[in-house]
Design an enzyme around this catalytic site. Structure first.
Site, PDB file in Angstrom:
ATOM      1  N   ASP A 227      -2.512 -10.768  -2.211  1.00 28.19           N
ATOM      2  CA  ASP A 227      -2.943 -10.128  -1.091  1.00 28.19           C
ATOM      3  C   ASP A 227      -4.594  -9.866  -1.123  1.00 28.19           C
ATOM      4  O   ASP A 227      -4.857  -9.441  -2.519  1.00 28.19           O
ATOM      5  CB  ASP A 227      -2.294  -8.998  -0.608  1.00 28.19           C
ATOM      6  CG  ASP A 227      -2.641  -8.400   0.681  1.00 28.19           C
ATOM      7  OD1 ASP A 227      -2.058  -8.732   1.712  1.00 28.19           O
ATOM      8  OD2 ASP A 227      -3.654  -7.715   0.773  1.00 28.19           O
TER       9      ASP A 227
ATOM     10  N   HIS B 253       0.836  -1.302   0.108  1.00 27.35           N
ATOM     11  CA  HIS B 253       0.157  -0.049  -0.134  1.00 27.35           C
ATOM     12  C   HIS B 253       0.906   1.139  -0.011  1.00 27.35           C
ATOM     13  O   HIS B 253       0.378   2.332  -0.224  1.00 27.35           O
ATOM     14  CB  HIS B 253      -1.094   0.197   1.216  1.00 27.35           C
ATOM     15  CG  HIS B 253      -2.025  -0.872   1.466  1.00 27.35           C
ATOM     16  ND1 HIS B 253      -2.731  -1.157  -0.043  1.00 27.35           N
ATOM     17  CD2 HIS B 253      -2.318  -1.939   2.214  1.00 27.35           C
ATOM     18  CE1 HIS B 253      -3.629  -2.338   0.551  1.00 27.35           C
ATOM     19  NE2 HIS B 253      -3.317  -2.665   1.630  1.00 27.35           N
TER      20      HIS B 253
HETATM   21 ZN   LIG Z   1      -4.177  -7.321   2.926  1.00 27.62          ZN
END
Ligand SMILES: [Zn+2]
Length: 346
Positions: free
Chosen positions: A167, A132
């Site tokens: 993910d 992220h």
């Molecule tokens: Zn994650």
């Protein structure tokens, strides 16, 4: 031989009591490696053959290939002053800077060891996760974009890199960093809608990188058979058309059925199957690295890491059977029709 980069005893990144991205995750992941070692002892798998990568810190110039210098200095200064919040759910502690540099460095060390012929694949188990984090901002528990830092090092020496992000959350940071870069194929398969809100199928990259971003959003409840169909119909053909020379995996384990932050239904057996698919993507051994991203149920994380490590080492340890029957097959068929002709050839 599988190379493992894991130093839980050196982990000094502590986001605070009650935070899901906690030091116990790395202990659980390391226990998963030990489980695979035990299960494969005497077998063709991990038994006695894994090699621990030495601790290696990423340098300032290696980090600056991906991150803005001002951002790097701000995180280092925050840690030196005792830590604090970087966003609503991303927290640094005094030891976070050194730990994050070690996690980023583990990917670079894995490239060096694999290039020197010391192993067939590497599994980097570090914290904090990275996918992220953007060039200039921490986000979603992530400080440094570990997989992007390794990809940048590889493309700087002429490699074509595929990053596959399984993910359960979309890897918005990695997508942003390589949005206009035709040397990196970014493929993300994730639950949608879900945090961080990006990762729609029509996000395909821009400029010279148009077509080298591939998003495969799937509905909540998807199972292993749907992931494998997405892999075979979209992901593997995309990587083949791109002509990747290295494959890096943002291997989060929060699509596991027991994970508290998402609603997919994968099992450790499914992660073993996905790992087998990863290994089939490159012609040459020693060109594959998995990076731990999320995964917040410690039991699911331990079992999934064990299954992946065993498969990477040629073993067959599967603490949970594969899953099937969830929604998403129709989504996969739609993506197959739309995507492939847009991926640039190598
Ligand atoms: Zn994650």
């Amino acid at each position: 031989m599988l190379l493992v980069g894991a130093h839980p005893e050196q982990d000094r990144h502590d986001p605070g009591s009650g935070h899901p991205e906690r030091p116990g995750r790395l202990v659980a992941a390391a226990a998963g490696i030990a489980d695979a070692l035990d299960a494969d002892a005497g077998d063709a798998g991990l038994g006695g053959t894994d090699l621990c990568l030495p601790l290696r810190l990423a340098s300032r110039s290696e980090l600056a290939a991906v991150h803005d210098i001002g951002y790097l200095d701000a995180v280092a200064d925050l840690c030196a002053r005792g830590g604090g919040h970087l966003d609503a759910d991303t927290v640094a502690s005094p030891g976070s800077w050194e730990t994050a540099r070690a996690t980023a460095g583990a990917g670079l060390g894995a490239v060096e060891a694999l290039t020197a012929g010391q192993g067939d694949a590497a599994f980097v188990l570090g914290r904090p996760p990275g996918h992220h984090a953007t060039r200039a901002a921490a986000m979603g528990f992530c400080l440094l974009n570990n997989v992007a830092i390794t990809a940048a090092a590889l493309v700087s020496r002429g490699e074509r890199v595929a990053i596959i992000d399984w993910d359960v959350h979309h890897g918005n940071g990695t997508q942003d960093i390589f949005w206009e870069d035709p040397r990196v194929l970014f493929v993300s398969i994730h639950q949608w809608p879900l945090y961080p809100g990006t990762g729609r199928a029509d996000e395909r990259g821009g400029g010279a990188g148009l077509g080298t971003t591939v998003n495969v959003p799937l509905p909540a409840g998807a199972t292993g058979d749907v992931y494998l169909a997405a892999w075979d119909e979209v992901i593997a053909p995309s990587v083949a058309r791109f002509g990747a020379t290295w494959v890096l995996v943002s291997a989060g384990f929060d699509a596991h059925r027991d994970d508290p932050l998402a609603s997919m239904l994968l099992t450790a057996g499914d992660y073993a199957d996905l790992t087998g698919r990863v290994m089939a993507l490159t012609d040459e051994a020693g060109r594959t690295i998995l990076f731990l991203e999320g995964g917040y149920d410690l039991g699911g994380l331990r079992a999934s890491v064990a299954a992946c490590a065993s498969r990477l080492a040629g073993g067959s340890y599967r603490p949970e059977p594969a899953s099937s029957g969830g929604p998403g097959m129709a989504h996969v068929a739609g993506y197959r029709r739309r995507f492939l002709e847009e991926i640039p050839h190598s």
